[in-house]
Scaffold this motif. Sequence first.
Motif, PDB file in Angstrom:
ATOM      1  N   HIS A   1     -12.120 -23.761  20.638  1.00  0.00           N
ATOM      2  CA  HIS A   1     -10.460 -23.546  20.378  1.00  0.00           C
ATOM      3  C   HIS A   1     -10.418 -23.208  21.880  1.00  0.00           C
ATOM      4  CE1 HIS A   1     -11.154 -19.210  20.058  1.00  0.00           C
ATOM      5  NE2 HIS A   1     -12.212 -19.571  19.344  1.00  0.00           N
TER       6      HIS A   1
ATOM      7  N   PRO B   1      -4.831 -24.841  20.590  1.00  0.00           N
ATOM      8  CA  PRO B   1      -5.103 -26.121  20.381  1.00  0.00           C
ATOM      9  C   PRO B   1      -5.944 -26.458  21.953  1.00  0.00           C
ATOM     10  CG  PRO B   1      -3.218 -26.129  19.168  1.00  0.00           C
ATOM     11  CD  PRO B   1      -3.341 -24.731  20.165  1.00  0.00           C
TER      12      PRO B   1
ATOM     13  N   LEU C   1      -9.365 -23.817  14.098  1.00  0.00           N
ATOM     14  CA  LEU C   1      -7.904 -24.073  14.239  1.00  0.00           C
ATOM     15  C   LEU C   1      -7.351 -24.410  12.843  1.00  0.00           C
ATOM     16  CD1 LEU C   1      -8.267 -26.269  17.549  1.00  0.00           C
ATOM     17  CD2 LEU C   1      -7.138 -23.812  17.413  1.00  0.00           C
TER      18      LEU C   1
ATOM     19  N   GLU D   1      -3.768 -28.475  14.302  1.00  0.00           N
ATOM     20  CA  GLU D   1      -4.185 -28.131  15.696  1.00  0.00           C
ATOM     21  C   GLU D   1      -5.516 -28.685  16.044  1.00  0.00           C
ATOM     22  OE1 GLU D   1      -2.044 -23.724  15.915  1.00  0.00           O
ATOM     23  OE2 GLU D   1      -4.095 -23.952  15.053  1.00  0.00           O
TER      24      GLU D   1
END
Length: 315
Positions: free
Chosen positions: A249, A268, A296, A300
């Motif tokens: 992430h 994201p 996520l 995302e």
Amino acid sequence: MGAEPAYRPDLEREGSAMGFRFGIQLLQAPLLLELSLPWLAQGRGEIRVDAAQVAERIAERGFRLVELNTDLQVFFPESFSLSDLQRLQELRRTQGLTYTVHLPLWSLDPSSPVEGIRRASVDRLVDAVLRLAPLEPEVYVLHVAGPLAAEFLTSPAIPEAARGALMRRFQQQAARSIEELLRRTGLPSRALAVETIQFPLELTLELAEALDLSLCFDTGHVISRQPGPFAFQEVLERCLPRLAEVHLHDGYYRQRPDGSIAWADHLPLGRGEVPARELLQTLEAHGFTGPIVLELMLTEAEESLAFLGGNVARE
């Protein structure tokens, strides 16, 4: 069936060029809320959502690697019941799902200097390992320390000399907990991956070396300097020899005009400062084939995979 996603992550096709396997976490707040609405509407205070139901919905979006978050049981105690585990096994057979496990961390602290809290944390970790073992997870991810260590690590009121001693105490307690966890479960030490969290990197690496553990490199944590003020690539290189999983992430660490610091993680890809191209090139050069789990939400994660497809060149 859920709505067709704007970007469908065909993991075998998208990851094959560099041998990567992308997955996603089970802990999906919007999906959990949607699935719990029928129970909430009954107004009885009882809410039930099982892990297999969530995994099925995730599989509909094209993911075949799922990280099972055992913290789901905090709000949904029956989420990993025997029947749910049987259905998760069935999903392995019928849809080719594979699993990793993120061991529980909410309200737990295996590094606690309070012995009762430490022992209770180990009990909870042992239960999670034994409960999910029939699913044959590839790796179990562990946070070695909890919020208290993070608070002492960042508090300006604590002198640096004292901070170092306190962190060592947390490390010692974490080592005791990990040894107990391995002994009580029979889990191979390399099946346990300690994560790069808001705890000193050096102490995490020492634990991994001393107890022959694996490592989980968390990109958003590292880029936001939670394990310490290290360069992203430096931490990655130091983790590679024991690397079993990547948590993927975005995030950042930035100085504001007034000198204060702003940081974020679990964004994201493309919205922060994680060098995704360099990350994947390094993993490819190292021959890494382990799970890369997007921590996520579904939309995302799909946005992030689209970002990788459009911006990370494959050779």
